[in-house]
Design an enzyme around this catalytic site. Structure first.
Site, short mmCIF file in Angstrom:
data_model
loop_
_atom_site.label_atom_id
_atom_site.label_comp_id
_atom_site.label_asym_id
_atom_site.label_seq_id
_atom_site.Cartn_x
_atom_site.Cartn_y
_atom_site.Cartn_z
N HIS A 173 0.85 -1.18 0.00
CA HIS A 173 0.00 0.00 0.00
C HIS A 173 0.89 1.24 0.00
O HIS A 173 2.04 1.18 0.44
CB HIS A 173 -0.89 -0.02 1.25
N TYR A 174 0.37 2.35 -0.50
CA TYR A 174 1.19 3.56 -0.55
C TYR A 174 1.47 4.14 0.83
O TYR A 174 2.38 4.96 1.01
CB TYR A 174 0.56 4.62 -1.45
#
Length: 206
Positions: free
Chosen positions: A140-141
């Site tokens: 995930h960012y």
């Protein structure tokens, strides 16, 4: 190809999109454009940190020329830990390590679900984006950076901050376990306790 195989002696961890992927690297320096990754390890935990499964640990082969460019601190630290010898003996590239680690993690969480977890993890992420870009996109960012809590605790509750002593092993797997232990410490002593155990199973925000 691994220095340490994935552990099979721990309690089973069920595949869940709330599982957390912990990561640590050792590098030849701090600049991802000029320095290289020399060790990488991962650990997967459940969302409440009660179960942990170790992934494979890789020493990444780098040339003697690359190793010679390390500063004195890195030469001393990684020489003392035995990592430099492991790097010289390794045949594993960044791409090969990334491929195997991603296959391991996919058993426990889908791509794009887990934040990258660790201490000062943005530095690891910079190196991963430079040398393992496809693997970086597995995460995930968002980051779960224990050093954020460390800095807040140091300023707001200095007595509690001093209560956690780091061992500073500077090997990837040991540093991951220390980060997990540190987060547990802040959860117990610094953060407001969760209203219920089920709170950890709530769906994450977008």
């Amino acid at each position: 190809m691994t220095d340490t195989a994935a552990s099979t002696s721990q309690p089973a961890l069920v595949r869940n999109e709330l599982n957390l992927v912990w990561l640590d690297m050792e590098m030849t320096g701090l600049d991802p454009d000029n320095d290289r990754i020399i060790e990488i390890a991962v650990v997967v935990t459940n969302s409440t940190l009660d179960i942990a499964v170790e992934g494979p640990v890789f020493a990444i082969h780098q040339s003697d020329e690359t190793l010679a460019k390390m500063d004195d601190w890195n030469k001393s630290t990684h020489g003392r830990s035995g990592l430099i010898d492991r790097v010289r003996a390794s045949t594993v590239t960044e791409a090969e390590a990334a491929e195997q680690l991603q296959a391991f993690l996919a058993q426990y969480v889908s791509p794009g679900k887990s934040p990258m977890c660790g201490n000062s993890i943005c530095q690891d992420r910079r190196f991963m984006a430079r040398w393992m870009p496809e693997f970086e996109r597995f995460f995930h960012y968002r980051n779960l950076d224990v050093s954020t809590l460390k800095e807040l605790c140091r300023r707001w509750q200095p007595a509690i901050y001093k209560g956690f002593q780091k061992r500073a092993m500077h090997t990837a797997l040991a540093d991951i376990h220390e980060s997990i232990d540190e987060l547990k410490y802040y959860r117990e002593h610094f953060l407001i306790p969760a209203a219920s155990a089920s709170a950890g199973e709530s769906a994450p925000a977008a």
